[in-house]
Enzyme design. Structure first.
Site, PDB file in Angstrom:
ATOM      1  NE  ARG A  46      -3.422  -1.359  11.136  1.00 51.15           N
ATOM      2  CZ  ARG A  46      -2.412  -0.645  10.551  1.00 51.15           C
ATOM      3  NH1 ARG A  46      -2.639   0.845  10.510  1.00 51.15           N
ATOM      4  NH2 ARG A  46      -1.118  -1.036  10.616  1.00 51.15           N
ATOM      5  NE  ARG A  80       3.029  -4.260  11.612  1.00 47.85           N
ATOM      6  CZ  ARG A  80       4.317  -3.740  10.966  1.00 47.85           C
ATOM      7  NH1 ARG A  80       5.166  -4.123  10.853  1.00 47.85           N
ATOM      8  NH2 ARG A  80       4.137  -3.298   9.849  1.00 47.85           N
ATOM      9  CE  LYS A 136      -2.487  -0.444   3.799  1.00 48.07           C
ATOM     10  NZ  LYS A 136      -1.257  -1.810   4.572  1.00 48.07           N
ATOM     11  NE  ARG A 144       7.793  -2.321   5.375  1.00 46.43           N
ATOM     12  CZ  ARG A 144       6.811  -2.320   5.797  1.00 46.43           C
ATOM     13  NH1 ARG A 144       6.047  -2.088   5.404  1.00 46.43           N
ATOM     14  NH2 ARG A 144       5.830  -2.500   7.125  1.00 46.43           N
ATOM     15  NE  ARG A 183       6.762   0.495  10.424  1.00 45.87           N
ATOM     16  CZ  ARG A 183       5.862  -0.100   9.342  1.00 45.87           C
ATOM     17  NH1 ARG A 183       5.162   0.487   8.496  1.00 45.87           N
ATOM     18  NH2 ARG A 183       5.004  -0.075  10.623  1.00 45.87           N
TER      19      ARG A 183
HETATM   20  P1  AMP Z   1       1.130   0.214   9.696  1.00 50.07           P
HETATM   21  O1  AMP Z   1       2.756   1.711   9.135  1.00 50.07           O
HETATM   22  O2  AMP Z   1       0.477   0.798   8.884  1.00 50.07           O
HETATM   23  O3  AMP Z   1       1.832  -0.435   9.729  1.00 50.07           O
HETATM   24  O4  AMP Z   1       0.878   0.813  11.124  1.00 50.07           O
HETATM   25  C1  AMP Z   1       2.371   0.862  12.062  1.00 50.07           C
HETATM   26  C2  AMP Z   1       1.541   0.474  13.873  1.00 50.07           C
HETATM   27  O5  AMP Z   1       1.178   1.879  13.535  1.00 50.07           O
HETATM   28  C3  AMP Z   1       0.114  -0.633  13.858  1.00 50.07           C
HETATM   29  O6  AMP Z   1       0.837  -1.170  13.582  1.00 50.07           O
HETATM   30  C4  AMP Z   1      -1.108   0.043  14.976  1.00 50.07           C
HETATM   31  O7  AMP Z   1      -0.239  -0.555  15.602  1.00 50.07           O
HETATM   32  C5  AMP Z   1      -0.823   1.318  14.648  1.00 50.07           C
HETATM   33  N1  AMP Z   1      -1.576   2.037  14.025  1.00 50.07           N
HETATM   34  C6  AMP Z   1      -1.391   2.308  12.728  1.00 50.07           C
HETATM   35  N2  AMP Z   1      -2.776   2.886  12.045  1.00 50.07           N
HETATM   36  C7  AMP Z   1      -3.267   2.530  13.006  1.00 50.07           C
HETATM   37  C8  AMP Z   1      -4.797   2.877  13.049  1.00 50.07           C
HETATM   38  N3  AMP Z   1      -5.566   3.424  12.554  1.00 50.07           N
HETATM   39  N4  AMP Z   1      -5.498   2.211  14.187  1.00 50.07           N
HETATM   40  C9  AMP Z   1      -4.963   1.800  14.852  1.00 50.07           C
HETATM   41  N5  AMP Z   1      -3.913   1.675  14.953  1.00 50.07           N
HETATM   42  C10 AMP Z   1      -3.247   2.308  14.009  1.00 50.07           C
END
Ligand code: AMP
Length: 217
Positions: A90, A175, A15, A132, A164
């Site tokens: 989410r 996750r 994405k 990554r 990360r």
């Molecule tokens: P991402 O960069 O999208 O993989 O997000 C990394 C982490 O941020 C996730 O594993 C969640 O812990 C938190 N996170 C990101 N977006 C959300 C969301 N919409 N709701 C709750 N937690 C989020």
């Protein structure tokens, strides 16, 4: 008409890579809750301090925090003609919150709202996460096996490549579990609403890009 796109899919389904390019081509901001939360952590804001432990566990950050961050972002002037949402909503609860925010911001104005579902089997994803790396300066995403930079550890723009903190195997597994329990039901939710476009997210970045163009129409 205002264009609002939601990119939905499991962690590392591609994405972020596609959104960055699409955002440049369409001139619409890429609104990514994961990056907004990481920036809040770096900035030491109260929201960031609270979010940190959830992110490190691979769990969802409490909905009030994410809702406030996203509303604030969508109210900014650069989102007036539309945006591409990546990582939000989410959960079904967050999808309902998004509808409320949209009604508050857009009122009864018609909006071109589409959800693009990055459809990909889970087995290829864990490896993608572990390899990554991203550029601390420009945000470009690499993969140490399949999409390497010209020089080890350095982005082609000259920035430093970093991993990360939550891109390790243990957190990645958590996750995925969170994704399947809380986020995957959104596929059916948006299908029912008639706004879901399925995107085969396997293949090269270029192949997926071409399919994405068709899906957006
Ligand atoms: P991402 O960069 O999208 O993989 O997000 C990394 C982490 O941020 C996730 O594993 C969640 O812990 C938190 N996170 C990101 N977006 C959300 C969301 N919409 N709701 C709750 N937690 C989020």
């Amino acid at each position: 008409m205002k264009k609002e796109l939601v990119f939905l899919g499991p962690p590392a389904s591609g994405k972020g890579t596609q959104t960055s390019r699409l955002s440049q081509e369409m001139g619409l901001p890429h609104v990514d809750t994961g990056s907004l939360l990481r920036a809040a952590i770096q900035g030491g804001t109260p929201e960031g301090i609270e979010a940190k432990s959830y992110i490190e566990k691979g769990a969802l950050v409490p909905v009030e925090i994410v809702a406030a961050i996203i509303k604030n972002r969508l109210l900014q002037a650069d989102c007036a003609n539309g945006f591409i949402l990546d990582g939000f909503p989410r959960s079904v609860e967050q999808a309902n919150i998004l509808e409320t925010i949209r009604t508050e911001i857009d009122g009864a104005n018609p909006v071109d709202f589409k959800v693009i579902y990055f459809d990909i089997p889970q087995d290829v994803l864990l490896e993608r996460i572990i390899y990554r790396r991203s550029c601390a300066a420009c945000g470009k995403i690499y993969n140490l096996k399949t999409l390497k930079p010209k020089q080890d550890g350095i982005c082609d723009c000259g920035g430093e490549l970093t991993q990360r903190k939550d891109d390790n195997e243990e957190t990645a597994r958590a996750r995925f579990e969170t994704y399947f329990n809380e986020t995957a039901p959104l596929v059916e939710y948006y299908k029912q609403k008639g706004v879901l476009k399925n995107l085969d997210a396997q293949g090269s970045v270029e192949e997926i890009w071409n399919r994405l163009q068709e899906a957006i129409g």
